[in-house]
Design an enzyme around this catalytic site. Structure first.
Site, PDB file in Angstrom:
ATOM      1  N   TRP A  89       0.837  -1.213   0.000  1.00 57.12           N
ATOM      2  CA  TRP A  89       0.000   0.000   0.000  1.00 57.12           C
ATOM      3  C   TRP A  89       0.872   1.264   0.000  1.00 57.12           C
ATOM      4  O   TRP A  89       0.648   2.196  -0.777  1.00 57.12           O
ATOM      5  CB  TRP A  89      -0.922  -0.023   1.218  1.00 57.12           C
ATOM      6  CG  TRP A  89      -1.998   1.026   1.233  1.00 57.12           C
ATOM      7  CD1 TRP A  89      -2.239   1.989   0.287  1.00 57.12           C
ATOM      8  CD2 TRP A  89      -3.002   1.219   2.243  1.00 57.12           C
ATOM      9  NE1 TRP A  89      -3.326   2.767   0.643  1.00 57.12           N
ATOM     10  CE2 TRP A  89      -3.808   2.309   1.837  1.00 57.12           C
ATOM     11  CE3 TRP A  89      -3.291   0.572   3.438  1.00 57.12           C
ATOM     12  CZ2 TRP A  89      -4.878   2.759   2.600  1.00 57.12           C
ATOM     13  CZ3 TRP A  89      -4.361   1.024   4.194  1.00 57.12           C
ATOM     14  CH2 TRP A  89      -5.145   2.100   3.781  1.00 57.12           C
ATOM     15  N   ASP A 133       1.107  -8.908  -1.855  1.00 55.68           N
ATOM     16  CA  ASP A 133      -0.246  -8.375  -1.931  1.00 55.68           C
ATOM     17  C   ASP A 133      -0.209  -6.919  -2.395  1.00 55.68           C
ATOM     18  O   ASP A 133       0.574  -6.115  -1.894  1.00 55.68           O
ATOM     19  CB  ASP A 133      -0.920  -8.461  -0.562  1.00 55.68           C
ATOM     20  CG  ASP A 133      -2.342  -7.913  -0.590  1.00 55.68           C
ATOM     21  OD1 ASP A 133      -3.255  -8.675  -0.972  1.00 55.68           O
ATOM     22  OD2 ASP A 133      -2.526  -6.730  -0.257  1.00 55.68           O
ATOM     23  N   TYR A 179      -3.619   1.483  -5.194  1.00 50.94           N
ATOM     24  CA  TYR A 179      -2.451   1.966  -4.473  1.00 50.94           C
ATOM     25  C   TYR A 179      -1.607   2.802  -5.438  1.00 50.94           C
ATOM     26  O   TYR A 179      -0.775   2.296  -6.186  1.00 50.94           O
ATOM     27  CB  TYR A 179      -1.612   0.814  -3.924  1.00 50.94           C
ATOM     28  CG  TYR A 179      -2.311  -0.084  -2.938  1.00 50.94           C
ATOM     29  CD1 TYR A 179      -3.504   0.283  -2.313  1.00 50.94           C
ATOM     30  CD2 TYR A 179      -1.780  -1.338  -2.615  1.00 50.94           C
ATOM     31  CE1 TYR A 179      -4.137  -0.559  -1.415  1.00 50.94           C
ATOM     32  CE2 TYR A 179      -2.403  -2.182  -1.704  1.00 50.94           C
ATOM     33  CZ  TYR A 179      -3.584  -1.791  -1.116  1.00 50.94           C
ATOM     34  OH  TYR A 179      -4.214  -2.634  -0.231  1.00 50.94           O
ATOM     35  N   HIS A 226     -12.169  -5.637  -3.153  1.00 50.98           N
ATOM     36  CA  HIS A 226     -11.503  -4.794  -2.156  1.00 50.98           C
ATOM     37  C   HIS A 226     -12.449  -4.321  -1.049  1.00 50.98           C
ATOM     38  O   HIS A 226     -12.110  -4.349   0.126  1.00 50.98           O
ATOM     39  CB  HIS A 226     -10.880  -3.588  -2.865  1.00 50.98           C
ATOM     40  CG  HIS A 226      -9.707  -3.009  -2.142  1.00 50.98           C
ATOM     41  ND1 HIS A 226      -8.671  -2.370  -2.790  1.00 50.98           N
ATOM     42  CD2 HIS A 226      -9.388  -2.964  -0.824  1.00 50.98           C
ATOM     43  CE1 HIS A 226      -7.776  -1.975  -1.911  1.00 50.98           C
ATOM     44  NE2 HIS A 226      -8.198  -2.311  -0.710  1.00 50.98           N
ATOM     45  N   SER A 274     -12.406  -8.730   0.792  1.00 53.54           N
ATOM     46  CA  SER A 274     -11.698  -7.900   1.762  1.00 53.54           C
ATOM     47  C   SER A 274     -12.676  -6.918   2.389  1.00 53.54           C
ATOM     48  O   SER A 274     -13.475  -6.297   1.683  1.00 53.54           O
ATOM     49  CB  SER A 274     -10.565  -7.138   1.060  1.00 53.54           C
ATOM     50  OG  SER A 274      -9.877  -6.302   1.954  1.00 53.54           O
ATOM     51  N   ASN A 275     -12.621  -6.810   3.706  1.00 54.60           N
ATOM     52  CA  ASN A 275     -13.493  -5.884   4.438  1.00 54.60           C
ATOM     53  C   ASN A 275     -14.973  -6.251   4.323  1.00 54.60           C
ATOM     54  O   ASN A 275     -15.843  -5.377   4.345  1.00 54.60           O
ATOM     55  CB  ASN A 275     -13.264  -4.450   3.945  1.00 54.60           C
ATOM     56  CG  ASN A 275     -11.813  -4.017   4.040  1.00 54.60           C
ATOM     57  OD1 ASN A 275     -11.237  -3.979   5.121  1.00 54.60           O
ATOM     58  ND2 ASN A 275     -11.205  -3.713   2.890  1.00 54.60           N
TER      59      ASN A 275
END
Length: 315
Positions: free
Chosen positions: A21, A53, A58, A125, A155-156
């Site tokens: 990131w 990852d 990003y 994401h 994710s999340n």
């Protein structure tokens, strides 16, 4: 290096993974030394890390391109690539778009950026409230059938969201935040293990606060996620974390190691964490992070840290 075997994905991953990131240069301060980022990735591979990852958002493709460039000349079966889809850079920041059309568009861009023919793990994401999970998962199922992705991740996502996704396609892995300063998703991680959905946990060093770098409340530049995305750099949590760091200081001193190695071991020694993503931008930090996997915290030290977290009500 220690490794975990992923149940649904049926593959072995290093318990420490490269997080990229910060390499994007738009969330943790500028990244003025791309060559250093590339060396950091190669260094971690040399230490036995096999999972990298990243995500297209990003730095609007910057991190993916750095990863792709760093892997030139490395045999493809020597590493696993994980990237994401559905968080699109926009003038206002980020827009969520997990539509069928966007997923098909984004995967081709990620493949080009990463200089590969396939992705080992492809994560949605963030959940997209405008798109049904049926549509999103149908796109991922197609990509899997085409051989462009090997394993599906989210994710999340909440437990209920994952259960809905599973109606349309198998979910192999998930990516929630997890560290000593954020244990909120521990029940979700443990629930996933019961279903064979292993976790790639992010934020393992608490955006750097668990490295001991920040002993005085810092001020970050506008747009820095340490000012907005995380709550560790705000009171009263910041002061509580400082008390935790003092306990970690004692443990680190007894092992003659940097504080970051204590934090990494705490995460990776949790049986329900498959791998911990840790951001790097230099070979020195890469070596420090990897060295953590050369030793382990004792059961008494793990208990001392857990008891401290409970007493301070952190996470």
């Amino acid at each position: 290096m220690r490794y975990s075997h992923l149940k649904n994905a049926n593959v072995d991953v290093s318990q420490l993974a490269v997080g990229t990131w910060a390499m994007g240069g738009d969330s943790f301060g500028d990244n003025d030394d791309i060559a250093s980022s590339m060396r950091a990735i190669r260094t971690m591979l040399e230490w036995g890390v096999n999972l990298i990852d990243t995500a297209p958002c990003y730095g609007n493709g910057t991190a993916e391109k750095i990863v792709g460039r760093s892997l030139v000349g490395v045999e493809r079966d020597k590493y696993l690539l994980s990237t994401k889809v559905g968080l699109v850079t926009s003038p206002s920041g980020y827009d969520r778009d997990s539509s069928f059309k966007n997923i098909i568009r984004e995967v081709e861009s990620s493949l080009r950026n990463l200089r590969t023919d396939y992705l080992d793990f492809y994560f949605v994401h963030w959940p997209d409230p405008k798109t049904s999970f049926a549509e999103t998962m149908s796109a991922l199922r197609l990509l899997k059938e085409q051989g462009k992705i090997r394993h599906v991740g989210v994710s999340n996502f909440t437990k209920e969201m994952i259960e809905e996704c599973e109606r349309y396609a198998a979910v192999d892995v998930q990516q929630p935040p997890y560290s000593m300063v954020n244990r909120e998703y521990e029940p979700l991680i443990k629930w996933g293990i019961e279903r064979g959905i292993d976790s790639f946990t992010y934020g393992s060093l608490g955006a750097g606060i668990l490295s001991g770098k920040y002993r005085v409340l810092p001020t970050f530049s506008p747009g820095d996620v340490r000012e907005t995305f995380y709550d560790y750099f705000k009171e009263p949590k910041f002061s509580k974390v400082q008390q935790l760091l003092k306990v970690m200081d004692g443990i680190a001193a007894s092992h003659n190691t940097p504080l970051s190695e204590v934090a990494i071991n705490w995460s990776t020694q949790k049986s329900y964490v498959a791998t911990a993503l840790v951001g790097v931008r230099s070979s020195r930090h890469a070596e420090e992070n990897c060295a953590a996997l050369e030793w382990e915290l004792s059961s008494d030290e793990m208990a001392k840290l857990d008891n401290t977290l409970d007493a301070l009500e952190i996470g």
